[in-house]
Design a protein around this motif. Structure first.
Motif, PDB file in Angstrom:
ATOM      1  N   GLN A  48       8.996 -20.480 -48.332  1.00 59.23           N
ATOM      2  CA  GLN A  48       9.322 -20.217 -46.944  1.00 59.23           C
ATOM      3  C   GLN A  48      10.202 -21.334 -46.381  1.00 59.23           C
ATOM      4  O   GLN A  48       9.900 -22.516 -46.521  1.00 59.23           O
ATOM      5  CB  GLN A  48       8.047 -20.098 -46.106  1.00 59.23           C
ATOM      6  N   PRO A  75      12.702 -22.310 -42.778  1.00 61.05           N
ATOM      7  CA  PRO A  75      12.818 -21.935 -41.356  1.00 61.05           C
ATOM      8  C   PRO A  75      13.703 -20.705 -41.165  1.00 61.05           C
ATOM      9  O   PRO A  75      14.911 -20.745 -41.429  1.00 61.05           O
ATOM     10  CB  PRO A  75      13.431 -23.178 -40.697  1.00 61.05           C
ATOM     11  N   GLY A  76      13.085 -19.591 -40.828  1.00 58.14           N
ATOM     12  CA  GLY A  76      13.829 -18.354 -40.544  1.00 58.14           C
ATOM     13  C   GLY A  76      14.143 -17.502 -41.754  1.00 58.14           C
ATOM     14  O   GLY A  76      14.735 -16.440 -41.615  1.00 58.14           O
ATOM     15  N   HIS A  77      13.789 -17.933 -42.955  1.00 52.09           N
ATOM     16  CA  HIS A  77      14.108 -17.103 -44.120  1.00 52.09           C
ATOM     17  C   HIS A  77      13.265 -17.535 -45.314  1.00 52.09           C
ATOM     18  O   HIS A  77      12.589 -18.578 -45.283  1.00 52.09           O
ATOM     19  CB  HIS A  77      15.595 -17.199 -44.465  1.00 52.09           C
TER      20      HIS A  77
END
Length: 400
Positions: free
Chosen positions: A294, A296-298
């Motif tokens: 994981q 940030p954002g994707h």
């Protein structure tokens, strides 16, 4: 000094002895070359399409030619049969003409005999008249003509043996003459019929042969036209492919000049790292980012391999360069390259400092296709490496 000589060989010197950096001049030229390469590749694709069309047309004409050859064979057999018929008719005609000549000669002889017999009978009639036999004269005067006279029984009975012999000769000559005349008429009619049949057969043979020649000429013309067109198209394609090779050579020359003028230390590619899979490692270095983590954002779509800036990047497998995007177009990948290895498999290389190949280029496994950098959304020099199956990112470690 060698570097300055290289620059002067690639780029014309500017005014007042100043020298614009190679990257500034070469990038527009590189872009132009790539545009020319793409344009020429489009023309090559068009030529290949034309070759496919011509090949399809030739295949279709081959089928038609096969059918035409069957017609030619049929016409050949027909011509042979017609010639045999003509030869037979000519033989019959020759025999008929010989028979006709014989009958004409016979008729002429019979007519001569009839004339002689009539003269002889006339002489005898005069003698009978002079011998004062009025009863016989009466018979003669009562007859309707010469033909009626020699048929009268009373006349035959009253004349002597010698006279009867003369009468028989006259009657036989008359019958033979009539029979010969009738047979001659039949033979002349047969001659006309046979002659017409021979001429008709001859004309039919001439027509069949003309059709045979026309079809064969058409076949040869079509075949030659398609073969010439295909040969011309292939020659043009080969010429265009040679042009592409030349353009790619110029592109590589400019890329080498760009690499030489960059601030990178020109790091060596290093030994090829082979794992348990069919693909080699694009660079040697530790993994600093794993697939599927994981972010940030994707979700991370590949693996990050740490390496110094300017480290050469190798193609993980042989293939065709299917995508090259700069920083502005890649959406965070920075300088981004993808290589297609089959209809379903591709590898991608992100955050490069510069490219080492071109769009549409064929690359071999281990060939340098770019250099490690820190472009796009990146926090330090590294290679972001992806493996895609049918366009979907999968874990590259399963293939290395």
């Amino acid at each position: 000094m060698r570097f300055r000589a290289l620059l002067w060989g690639l780029v014309p010197p500017l005014v007042a002895g100043s020298l614009t950096p190679v990257g500034t001049l070469a990038q527009p030229g590189l872009s132009t070359l790539r545009d020319k390469i793409q344009t020429t590749q489009g023309r090559v694709a068009t030529k290949k399409g034309a070759e496919r069309v011509l090949t399809t047309q030739i295949t279709a004409y081959n089928r038609r030619i096969g059918s035409l050859q069957g017609d030619i064979s049929h016409l050949t057999v027909r011509v042979t049969r017609l010639q045999a018929d003509v030869d037979g008719k000519r033989a019959v005609l020759s025999r008929t003409q010989a028979d006709l000549r014989f009958q004409r000669a016979r008729l002429a002889r019979l007519r001569t005999r009839l004339i002689v017999a009539r003269r002889t009978l006339g002489t005898r009639l005069v003698e009978l008249y002079q011998s004062d036999r009025p009863d016989l004269v009466t018979v003669v005067l009562d007859s309707k003509g010469f033909a009626d006279l020699i048929e009268r029984e009373e006349f035959i009975r009253r004349i002597g043996e010698q006279d009867r012999h003369i009468i028989d000769l006259v009657a036989t000559a008359r019958r033979d003459a009539n029979s010969a005349s009738q047979r001659l008429a039949v033979l002349e009619k047969r001659q006309r019929t046979i002659t017409a049949a021979v001429l008709g057969q001859r004309n039919e043979i001439a027509g069949a042969r003309t059709l045979l020649v026309d079809r064969r000429s058409g076949y040869e013309a079509v075949r030659q036209a398609r073969a010439d067109a295909l040969a011309s198209t292939r020659a043009q394609r080969h010429e265009l492919e040679g042009t592409i090779d030349n353009l790619r050579a110029q592109e590589a020359k400019i890329q080498r000049a760009l690499a030489a003028s960059s601030g990178s230390p020109g790091l060596p590619a290093g030994p090829i790292r082979v794992g348990s899979g069919a693909f080699i490692w694009p660079v040697n270095g530790p993994i600093t980012g794993v697939f599927g983590e994981q972010r940030p954002g994707h979700v991370h779509q590949g693996v990050d391999i740490s390496a110094p800036d300017g480290t050469p990047i190798r193609a993980a497998a042989a293939g065709t360069v299917s995508l090259i995007q700069g920083v502005a177009a890649s959406g965070g990948y920075g300088n981004f390259t993808c290589v297609s290895h089959s209809s379903s498999q591709a590898t991608c290389y992100a955050h490069q400092s510069r490219f080492g190949t071109s769009m549409g280029a064929r690359v071999s496994q281990g060939q340098v296709i770019g250099y490690v950098g820190n472009t796009g959304h990146s926090f330090g020099a590294h290679l972001h490496f992806e493996m895609r199956i049918n366009g979907i990112a999968v874990n590259p470690m399963a293939y290395l």
